[in-house]
Design a protein around this motif. Structure first.
Motif, mmCIF file in Angstrom:
data_model
loop_
_atom_site.group_PDB
_atom_site.id
_atom_site.type_symbol
_atom_site.label_atom_id
_atom_site.label_comp_id
_atom_site.label_asym_id
_atom_site.label_seq_id
_atom_site.Cartn_x
_atom_site.Cartn_y
_atom_site.Cartn_z
ATOM 1 N N PRO A 115 4.529 -15.570 -0.880
ATOM 2 C CA PRO A 115 4.095 -15.712 -2.275
ATOM 3 C C PRO A 115 3.947 -14.352 -2.945
ATOM 4 O O PRO A 115 3.362 -13.426 -2.377
ATOM 5 C CB PRO A 115 2.744 -16.425 -2.148
ATOM 6 C CG PRO A 115 2.831 -17.166 -0.855
ATOM 7 C CD PRO A 115 3.643 -16.294 0.049
ATOM 8 N N GLY A 116 4.504 -14.230 -4.142
ATOM 9 C CA GLY A 116 4.422 -12.971 -4.867
ATOM 10 C C GLY A 116 5.262 -11.855 -4.293
ATOM 11 O O GLY A 116 5.146 -10.711 -4.708
ATOM 12 N N ALA A 118 5.024 -10.535 -1.356
ATOM 13 C CA ALA A 118 4.189 -9.612 -0.588
ATOM 14 C C ALA A 118 4.867 -9.216 0.716
ATOM 15 O O ALA A 118 5.355 -10.066 1.461
ATOM 16 C CB ALA A 118 2.836 -10.248 -0.293
#
Length: 208
Positions: A115-116, A118
């Motif tokens: 997610p994102g 990372a």
């Protein structure tokens, strides 16, 4: 409904590098996989093609023979320590390049699937290949896996979910291996086995 990949495309997907997802195939096959969202072309030279998360899901859907800690045939495998001499990859500059490439590919996989985007914590692939993932983090950081003399780290599976054990010849080895795993996005703590009194690290992928 999305059509499944063709037999030829499936062979290319199944032959992808087990760590990085790097693909090898004809230009037509690679372009077709990109169009189907199963692969992407890296923007930087040499512009290799890699599996997308959807491509990885297709590849992982095929039952595999357990490969931890045994080396996988035909692909890169990080050294877990304590391998038999015939299973030990050759050392030297070529091995260093392989390890560096595998680690960079794993960071790219984190960027694509976490997610994102990372890259500071393990991704789904690492959570399903704990021993190989932890061993890659250690080998990529320059730590020496255990050889015939027993000196160096050894990464082993444990009965605990999402946890591996890292053994070493002394406290200093455990300390530096723990520091490396922490920087690679793992949680690591030192413990003592009740029966043998052997010291070891228990390491798990960090989620946040």
């Amino acid at each position: 409904m999305t059509r499944p990949p063709t037999t030829a495309q499936r062979r290319v997907i199944d032959a992808a590098d087990p760590v990085t997802g790097r693909l090898r195939g004809t230009e037509a096959q690679l372009v077709a996989l990109v169009k189907r969202g199963l692969a992407f072309r890296h923007p930087r030279p040499p512009h290799d093609h890699f599996l997308t998360p959807a491509g990885h899901r297709i590849r992982e859907a095929v039952p595999e023979v357990p490969a931890e800690p045994a080396p996988s045939a035909g692909g890169f495998t990080a050294r877990v320590g304590g391998e038999e001499p015939q299973e030990t990859p050759a050392s030297g500059p070529a091995r260093l390049r392989e390890v560096h490439s595998a680690w960079q590919g794993l960071l790219e996989l984190r960027r694509m699937t976490n997610p994102g985007g990372a890259t500071d914590r393990p991704c789904g692939w690492e959570r399903t290949h704990l021993v190989r993932a932890a061993a890659l983090a250690l080998e990529a950081a320059g730590h020496r896996p255990a050889g015939p003399d027993g000196d160096g780290y050894r990464v082993r599976a444990t009965p605990q979910p999402e946890a591996v054990a890292v053994y070493g010849p002394d406290e200093e080895t455990l300390r530096v291996c723990g520091d490396t795993l922490e920087r690679a996005g793992w949680q690591a703590g030192a413990y003592t086995e009740p029966r043998t009194r052997m010291r070891y690290l228990l390491a798990s992928p960090r989620r946040v």
